[in-house]
Design a protein around this motif. Structure first.
Motif, PDB file in Angstrom:
ATOM      1  N   ALA A 138       0.820  -1.219   0.000  1.00 20.81           N
ATOM      2  CA  ALA A 138       0.000   0.000   0.000  1.00 20.81           C
ATOM      3  C   ALA A 138       0.852   1.266   0.000  1.00 20.81           C
ATOM      4  N   GLY A 139       2.182   1.105  -0.027  1.00 15.73           N
ATOM      5  CA  GLY A 139       3.073   2.260  -0.063  1.00 15.73           C
ATOM      6  C   GLY A 139       3.544   2.728   1.283  1.00 15.73           C
ATOM      7  N   GLY A 140       3.203   1.996   2.347  1.00 23.14           N
ATOM      8  CA  GLY A 140       3.618   2.363   3.696  1.00 23.14           C
ATOM      9  C   GLY A 140       4.874   1.644   4.141  1.00 23.14           C
ATOM     10  N   THR A 141       5.378   2.047   5.289  1.00 21.35           N
ATOM     11  CA  THR A 141       6.566   1.421   5.872  1.00 21.35           C
ATOM     12  C   THR A 141       6.206   0.867   7.243  1.00 21.35           C
ATOM     13  N   PRO A 142       6.178  -0.461   7.391  1.00 21.97           N
ATOM     14  CA  PRO A 142       5.876  -1.033   8.703  1.00 21.97           C
ATOM     15  C   PRO A 142       7.114  -1.075   9.584  1.00 21.97           C
ATOM     16  N   CYS A 143       6.940  -0.791  10.846  1.00 30.52           N
ATOM     17  CA  CYS A 143       8.005  -0.926  11.832  1.00 30.52           C
ATOM     18  C   CYS A 143       7.471  -1.795  12.965  1.00 30.52           C
ATOM     19  N   GLU A 144       7.695  -3.090  12.836  1.00 33.89           N
ATOM     20  CA  GLU A 144       7.195  -4.054  13.806  1.00 33.89           C
ATOM     21  C   GLU A 144       8.227  -4.225  14.918  1.00 33.89           C
ATOM     22  N   VAL A 145       7.802  -4.012  16.154  1.00 35.32           N
ATOM     23  CA  VAL A 145       8.689  -4.168  17.307  1.00 35.32           C
ATOM     24  C   VAL A 145       8.074  -5.219  18.229  1.00 35.32           C
ATOM     25  N   ARG A 146       8.803  -6.297  18.416  1.00 34.72           N
ATOM     26  CA  ARG A 146       8.292  -7.418  19.208  1.00 34.72           C
ATOM     27  C   ARG A 146       8.622  -7.174  20.681  1.00 34.72           C
ATOM     28  N   VAL A 147       7.669  -6.555  21.350  1.00 34.80           N
ATOM     29  CA  VAL A 147       7.915  -6.065  22.709  1.00 34.80           C
ATOM     30  C   VAL A 147       7.690  -7.124  23.783  1.00 34.80           C
ATOM     31  N   TYR A 148       7.123  -8.252  23.406  1.00 36.54           N
ATOM     32  CA  TYR A 148       6.973  -9.336  24.375  1.00 36.54           C
ATOM     33  C   TYR A 148       6.922 -10.673  23.651  1.00 36.54           C
ATOM     34  N   ALA A 149       7.278 -11.710  24.391  1.00 37.52           N
ATOM     35  CA  ALA A 149       7.199 -13.070  23.876  1.00 37.52           C
ATOM     36  C   ALA A 149       6.082 -13.813  24.591  1.00 37.52           C
ATOM     37  N   LEU A 150       5.530 -14.802  23.919  1.00 38.88           N
ATOM     38  CA  LEU A 150       4.525 -15.669  24.513  1.00 38.88           C
ATOM     39  C   LEU A 150       5.136 -17.048  24.707  1.00 38.88           C
ATOM     40  N   GLU A 151       5.019 -17.550  25.928  1.00 41.22           N
ATOM     41  CA  GLU A 151       5.605 -18.838  26.265  1.00 41.22           C
ATOM     42  C   GLU A 151       4.537 -19.752  26.855  1.00 41.22           C
TER      43      GLU A 151
END
Length: 228
Positions: A138-151
């Motif tokens: 769509a012309g955007g820039t994603p900035c994914e930050v994995r702030v937590y993990a699931l265990e």
């Protein structure tokens, strides 16, 4: 009806009151626990406060609860569903809610607005390549930050007192330590979770719309008369 709902530990605020409105009772079972990444949280908050993003997308209530209290400012904010929006609102952020409660609806919802804009996405350490590719297309820039993990907790789910179990995510189903019991009503909060349950050999009798309130409404219409 007494419903066991899969939630992260200590993250079930409001479930019991909502269930009561539909004539049911509930309690929490926790197949997963969260492990926060404090360094990534701090870096993401700093980026938001430096005006690094044109938009924030909160894909569940947990990152909303983690991030929102720390923000000094916020750009346009999108919540995946009503519980996430409610969490943001508690911290002064009026977020838009996707019309249906799936990440796949994010790009169609924003459409051409995404072009040239950067989207900050604080989320679990679970990949969502389709969302990233959709934003880029769509012309955007994603900035994914994995702030937590699931265990996985590994704990056997306590279902002796349950008339039904509601799985609230595909991962909570896949990682659950449980045994289906005769007469236990199987429920999925939405289609993605339902697909995982079908693949695992446990097809749900009730499939919600992605929200707890919608699932309870469908339960009452489809299967049972609520017990009080």
């Amino acid at each position: 009806m007494r419903i066991a709902i899969t939630r992260l530990e200590n993250k079930a605020a409001g479930d019991r009151a909502l269930c009561a409105r539909y004539g049911h009772d509930c309690y929490t079972v926790s197949p997963l626990r969260s492990r926060l990444n404090e360094d990534r949280i701090a870096a993401f908050v700093d980026a938001v406060n430096r005006d690094a993003f044109d938009c924030l997308f909160f894909t569940s209530a947990l990152p909303a609860a983690i991030i929102a209290p720390k923000l000094k400012r916020h750009p346009r904010s999108i919540a995946i569903g009503p519980k996430t929006a409610e969490t943001l609102q508690q911290h002064g952020i009026e977020a838009e809610t996707l019309p249906s409660y799936y990440s796949r609806d994010f790009v169609p919802y924003l459409g051409a607005w995404l072009a040239g804009r950067t989207v900050g996405i604080p989320r679990a350490d679970v990949p969502n390549d389709a969302l990233m590719e959709g934003i880029r297309a769509a012309g955007g820039t994603p900035c994914e930050v994995r702030v937590y993990a699931l265990e996985p907790t590994g704990s056997r789910l306590a279902l002796d007192d349950a008339d039904a179990i509601l799985f609230t995510s595909a991962m909570s189903y896949r990682e659950a330590n449980w045994q289906p019991e005769p007469g236990l009503l199987l429920m999925a909060i939405g289609e993605i979770t339902a697909d995982a349950m079908r693949e695992g050999g446990d097809p749900p009798a009730v499939v919600g719309d992605g929200s707890l309130s919608g699932t309870l409404e469908i339960l009452n219409k489809q299967c049972v008369s609520p017990q009080t």
